[in-house]
Design a protein around this motif. Structure first.
Motif, PDB file in Angstrom:
ATOM      1  N   VAL A   1       0.841  -1.202   0.000  1.00  0.00           N
ATOM      2  CA  VAL A   1       0.000   0.000   0.000  1.00  0.00           C
ATOM      3  C   VAL A   1       0.880   1.258   0.000  1.00  0.00           C
ATOM      4  CG1 VAL A   1      -1.758   1.282   1.273  1.00  0.00           C
ATOM      5  CG2 VAL A   1      -1.885  -1.200   1.149  1.00  0.00           C
ATOM      6  N   GLY A   2       1.983   1.246   0.748  1.00  0.00           N
ATOM      7  CA  GLY A   2       2.880   2.403   0.789  1.00  0.00           C
ATOM      8  C   GLY A   2       3.501   2.687  -0.561  1.00  0.00           C
ATOM      9  N   ALA A   3       3.903   1.624  -1.286  1.00  0.00           N
ATOM     10  CA  ALA A   3       4.501   1.809  -2.606  1.00  0.00           C
ATOM     11  C   ALA A   3       3.491   2.379  -3.594  1.00  0.00           C
ATOM     12  CB  ALA A   3       5.045   0.478  -3.111  1.00  0.00           C
ATOM     13  N   VAL A   4       2.258   1.848  -3.569  1.00  0.00           N
ATOM     14  CA  VAL A   4       1.206   2.352  -4.470  1.00  0.00           C
ATOM     15  C   VAL A   4       0.925   3.827  -4.196  1.00  0.00           C
ATOM     16  CG1 VAL A   4      -1.234   2.147  -5.052  1.00  0.00           C
ATOM     17  CG2 VAL A   4       0.160   0.092  -4.800  1.00  0.00           C
ATOM     18  N   ALA A   5       0.806   4.181  -2.925  1.00  0.00           N
ATOM     19  CA  ALA A   5       0.515   5.560  -2.560  1.00  0.00           C
ATOM     20  C   ALA A   5       1.639   6.507  -2.985  1.00  0.00           C
ATOM     21  CB  ALA A   5       0.292   5.655  -1.049  1.00  0.00           C
ATOM     22  N   THR A   6       2.869   6.055  -2.838  1.00  0.00           N
ATOM     23  CA  THR A   6       4.015   6.895  -3.204  1.00  0.00           C
ATOM     24  C   THR A   6       4.061   7.151  -4.698  1.00  0.00           C
ATOM     25  OG1 THR A   6       5.289   6.106  -1.317  1.00  0.00           O
ATOM     26  CG2 THR A   6       6.538   7.030  -3.148  1.00  0.00           C
ATOM     27  N   PHE A   7       3.639   6.182  -5.478  1.00  0.00           N
ATOM     28  CA  PHE A   7       3.605   6.399  -6.924  1.00  0.00           C
ATOM     29  C   PHE A   7       2.710   7.580  -7.280  1.00  0.00           C
ATOM     30  CE2 PHE A   7       2.796   5.519 -11.384  1.00  0.00           C
ATOM     31  CZ  PHE A   7       4.038   5.079 -11.827  1.00  0.00           C
ATOM     32  N   GLY A   8       1.584   7.711  -6.563  1.00  0.00           N
ATOM     33  CA  GLY A   8       0.710   8.868  -6.797  1.00  0.00           C
ATOM     34  C   GLY A   8       1.405  10.173  -6.465  1.00  0.00           C
ATOM     35  N   THR A   9       2.235  10.182  -5.409  1.00  0.00           N
ATOM     36  CA  THR A   9       2.965  11.389  -5.028  1.00  0.00           C
ATOM     37  C   THR A   9       3.997  11.761  -6.089  1.00  0.00           C
ATOM     38  OG1 THR A   9       2.728  10.691  -2.720  1.00  0.00           O
ATOM     39  CG2 THR A   9       4.290  12.463  -3.172  1.00  0.00           C
ATOM     40  N   ILE A  10       4.687  10.754  -6.636  1.00  0.00           N
ATOM     41  CA  ILE A  10       5.700  11.004  -7.666  1.00  0.00           C
ATOM     42  C   ILE A  10       5.049  11.616  -8.910  1.00  0.00           C
ATOM     43  CG2 ILE A  10       7.344   9.916  -9.237  1.00  0.00           C
ATOM     44  CD1 ILE A  10       7.790   7.774  -7.049  1.00  0.00           C
ATOM     45  N   VAL A  11       3.985  10.995  -9.374  1.00  0.00           N
ATOM     46  CA  VAL A  11       3.332  11.469 -10.595  1.00  0.00           C
ATOM     47  C   VAL A  11       2.677  12.829 -10.363  1.00  0.00           C
ATOM     48  CG1 VAL A  11       1.568  10.940 -12.321  1.00  0.00           C
ATOM     49  CG2 VAL A  11       2.994   9.105 -11.391  1.00  0.00           C
ATOM     50  N   GLY A  12       2.107  13.037  -9.163  1.00  0.00           N
ATOM     51  CA  GLY A  12       1.525  14.340  -8.852  1.00  0.00           C
ATOM     52  C   GLY A  12       2.546  15.448  -8.887  1.00  0.00           C
ATOM     53  N   SER A  13       3.743  15.181  -8.392  1.00  0.00           N
ATOM     54  CA  SER A  13       4.816  16.174  -8.430  1.00  0.00           C
ATOM     55  C   SER A  13       5.199  16.501  -9.868  1.00  0.00           C
ATOM     56  CB  SER A  13       6.033  15.647  -7.660  1.00  0.00           C
ATOM     57  OG  SER A  13       7.148  16.484  -7.832  1.00  0.00           O
ATOM     58  N   ASP A  14       5.329  15.451 -10.708  1.00  0.00           N
ATOM     59  CA  ASP A  14       5.681  15.671 -12.120  1.00  0.00           C
ATOM     60  C   ASP A  14       4.610  16.479 -12.832  1.00  0.00           C
ATOM     61  OD1 ASP A  14       7.937  14.181 -11.645  1.00  0.00           O
ATOM     62  OD2 ASP A  14       7.176  12.341 -12.568  1.00  0.00           O
TER      63      ASP A  14
ATOM     64  N   GLY B   1      -5.202   1.838  -1.422  1.00  0.00           N
ATOM     65  CA  GLY B   1      -4.131   2.264  -2.318  1.00  0.00           C
ATOM     66  C   GLY B   1      -4.610   3.337  -3.288  1.00  0.00           C
ATOM     67  N   PHE B   2      -5.808   3.146  -3.847  1.00  0.00           N
ATOM     68  CA  PHE B   2      -6.362   4.143  -4.765  1.00  0.00           C
ATOM     69  C   PHE B   2      -6.574   5.481  -4.061  1.00  0.00           C
ATOM     70  CE2 PHE B   2     -10.399   6.213  -5.935  1.00  0.00           C
ATOM     71  CZ  PHE B   2     -10.023   6.746  -7.169  1.00  0.00           C
ATOM     72  N   VAL B   3      -7.174   5.429  -2.869  1.00  0.00           N
ATOM     73  CA  VAL B   3      -7.421   6.668  -2.115  1.00  0.00           C
ATOM     74  C   VAL B   3      -6.117   7.402  -1.832  1.00  0.00           C
ATOM     75  CG1 VAL B   3      -8.255   7.602   0.079  1.00  0.00           C
ATOM     76  CG2 VAL B   3      -9.565   5.817  -1.087  1.00  0.00           C
ATOM     77  N   MET B   4      -5.072   6.650  -1.440  1.00  0.00           N
ATOM     78  CA  MET B   4      -3.802   7.290  -1.102  1.00  0.00           C
ATOM     79  C   MET B   4      -3.079   7.804  -2.346  1.00  0.00           C
ATOM     80  SD  MET B   4      -3.937   7.306   2.074  1.00  0.00           S
ATOM     81  CE  MET B   4      -2.328   8.008   2.416  1.00  0.00           C
TER      82      MET B   4
END
Length: 660
Positions: A67-80, A134-137
């Protein structure tokens, strides 16, 4: 979260170096261009997600990691998405926040419906609850966390650029060097400097000076060299060895006690650190990736060829300046230190351990070295909680080392801590038990180890024994050497008994004891192709011992109590679970169980392949246990045991040691 993924950072640095070097000596070589495509995705996606996996694992094991890895992917793409064409920020800090946060939320959600899901629907609920969270995060990371992280990284980056442009970057040593001594070094280095440095190194320069602000081994080397020449007492005696560990091994914490015992030495490390930073600025030197640990070897492996001169001078000059300032401070107080004759260094080591917040074998070695033996060491005791397993195996390993070193007249025995006689010269315990042992044997030298099987401290013990021999003119005890079982050992009642006897706590040699074939039979040896949890392995060991008629049903609880107090992990993939000293009533006969788990067992954070369950009445089981100890002290023998194709072959390997 950062330290376990340092190998991946090193791999990224090597890939970057290979691509750059090939590009310098070739023009448009297709394989080099293809390999260069791995550099960006590794630093931008792989490394932050690995951090998130580690952070999630720490909070909620693999479920939290996913779940942590999935959530972090959203943070990476959001930053980009926010930055667009204005560059990119590598989400190390975002991963350090989102990984543990998502795992913690998953843990709390699971607790809400624990025990409330109908039978047959557990997997459905587990899978979809993690997927939905994971989706929510992802959404939270994309829209909520990415903006402040981008802002924070921009502010920190601008601050660093300001310090570089104005020539004030060396002033960071005023914060960094004292912070290192108080164990804030990893928080500063990997929490702040590493993310900023990676952003800088992934740009056109291909390197960053920030990787050298904390990792420079020069200041620590300067301190230890100064103590080697101008120090007094135990600090002077231990400084040369600590310098080798610090400079080549990269273990900076070994010089922290030397600074703590004289806080004025903070001025020396600050001056040296600032000198190193200034030198790197002058020569525009830096590293491609973090140097972890901070060894001179790791530093040069991560340095581009264009930075070799600058990096070398920064280490040399920082060590030189630190040495000069420290020498003045030590010389100014040398007379008082000699007259005081106080054991300030031992107190500083304890203070450093307290600052770290957990045990350290490197600091424990310094503690052992600070107390030189007042008499010749002839009586060494391994002590553990019950005295039936781990201490017996450790005693066997050390006894062999002392024999190989050609030392005579030293007894090496094992006992329960509660049975320590009060006349030991040196006591070896696991780190969690040292304080208890010290209260029983206050006059003895105490050495703490992480594991009894392959502890590096054994070589230090051999050195201490040699040192005590050199200091004393007394002859060795009569009766031969302890390692062959013929030396007498003093007992609490003043009588002399063979070191191998039960009363001495050594390996039993009474002819009335049961044979090895009765202690360990084929029915008590098992091989499993898969893995098991620690609880499952404990239950199986207790079940085997119970089936052999050696223990009652209460023994399993005693084994779990033992693990809750001190782990029975021995090293070299071996654990030897057994009951506590209070569980003697649950033992009916001596027996061993041996189970090999080819898929491994997570044993309190350590990987275990072999689980040897122990039940002991008196010392009947110790002879075969000593044989097993000698096997597992040799990594090549462990590899052979892992290759045994059947229970029969494994039993033969275990029982054949030292026969004949």
């Amino acid at each position: 979260m950062i330290m376990p993924i340092i190998p991946a950072l090193i791999a990224w640095g090597i890939v970057t170096a290979v691509v750059v070097n090939i590009a310098e000596f070739s023009s448009g070589w297709a394989p080099a261009e293809a390999l260069s495509e791995t550099v960006g995705p590794m630093i931008h996606y792989l490394l932050p997600i690995l951090i998130a996996v580690q952070g999630g694992m720490m909070v909620y094991q693999m479920r939290g990691a996913v779940v942590g890895a999935v959530a972090t992917f959203g943070t990476i793409v959001g930053s980009d998405w926010m930055l667009g064409d204005d560059g990119e920020i590598h989400m190390f800090i975002g991963a350090m926040i989102m990984g543990p946060l998502a795992a913690w939320l998953m843990k709390k959600l699971d607790a809400l419906w624990e025990g409330k899901v109908k039978a047959g629907f557990e997997m459905l609920v587990n899978m979809f609850s993690a997927g939905i969270l994971g989706f929510v995060m992802i959404v939270v990371g994309f829209f909520v966390l990415a903006p402040p992280i981008n802002w924070l990284m921009e502010v920190l980056g601008n601050a660093v650029r300001f310090l570089v442009d104005t020539g004030l970057l060396p002033l960071t040593s005023i914060i960094i060097e004292p912070a290192k001594v108080f164990f804030l070094n990893n928080a500063i280095n990997h929490g702040v400097l590493t993310p900023l440095g990676i952003n800088e190194a992934s740009g056109e320069s291909g390197q960053s000076i920030l990787f050298l602000l904390e990792a420079n081994p020069g200041p620590g080397l300067g301190i230890l060299l100064a103590f080697s020449i101008f120090g007094v007492g135990a600090a002077k005696a231990t400084a040369p060895g600590a310098a080798i560990i610090q400079f080549f091994g990269g273990i900076h914490e070994v010089y922290f006690p030397y600074v703590l015992m004289k806080p004025a030495l903070l001025l020396a490390v600050i001056a040296g650190g600032a000198t190193g930073v200034g030198t790197n600025m002058v020569f525009d030197a830096g590293l491609r990736a973090p140097a972890a640990p901070g060894s001179i070897i790791a530093v040069f492996l991560q340095a581009p060829t264009s930075s070799y001169i600058g990096v070398a001078l920064s280490v040399i000059l920082s060590a030189g300046v630190t040495f000069a300032v420290a020498a003045v401070i030590l010389l100014s107080s040398r007379k008082r230190d000699l007259e005081a004759n106080e054991d300030k260094f031992s107190a500083a080591v304890k203070k450093t351990e307290s600052n770290k917040g957990k045990s350290s074998s490197h600091l424990a070695n310094l503690s052992a070295a600070t107390k030189a033996p007042a008499q010749k060491i002839t009586n060494i005791i391994f002590a553990c909680d019950a005295g039936m397993g781990s201490s017996a195996m450790g005693a066997s390993v050390l006894r062999k080392k002392i024999k190989n070193a050609g030392i005579d007249g030293v007894t090496v025995t094992n006992k329960a801590i509660a049975a320590l006689p009060g006349n030991a010269d040196l006591v070896i315990t696991q780190q969690q038990l040292t304080d208890r042992a010290r209260s029983q044997e206050p006059q003895a030298v105490h050495v703490s180890v992480d594991s009894f099987m392959n502890a590096p401290e054994y070589d230090d013990v051999v050195a201490l024994v040699r040192e005590s021999e050199a200091k004393q003119d007394g002859s060795a005890p009569e009766g031969g050497s302890a390692q062959d079982g013929s030396s007498p050992a003093s007992t609490p009642g003043g009588r002399s008994q063979p070191a191998g006897s039960a009363a001495a706590g050594g390996v039993a040699t009474d002819t009335r004891v049961r044979s090895d074939s009765q202690i360990l039979t084929l029915a008590q040896v098992r091989i499993h192709s898969g893995s098991a949890s620690q609880d499952e392995a404990l239950s199986e060991a207790a079940e085997i011992l119970g089936s052999a008629g050696a223990v009652t049903e209460d023994y399993l609880a005693a084994m779990k109590d033992r693990e809750a107090t001190v782990s029975t992990y021995m090293g070299n993939e071996l654990a030897i679970p057994h009951g506590t000293n209070d569980a003697k009533s649950a033992v009916k006969a001596s027996a061993l169980s041996v189970t090999r788990y080819d898929g491994g067992v997570d044993w309190s954070g350590e990987k275990v392949t072999f689980v040897v369950g122990i039940a002991g009445v008196g010392d009947e089981h110790l002879e075969i246990l000593s044989k097993i100890a000698e096997l597992f002290a040799d990594e090549s023998e462990v590899a052979r045991l892992k290759q045994a194709s059947s229970e029969e072959e494994l039993l033969e390997m275990l029982s054949a040691v030292n026969k004949g």
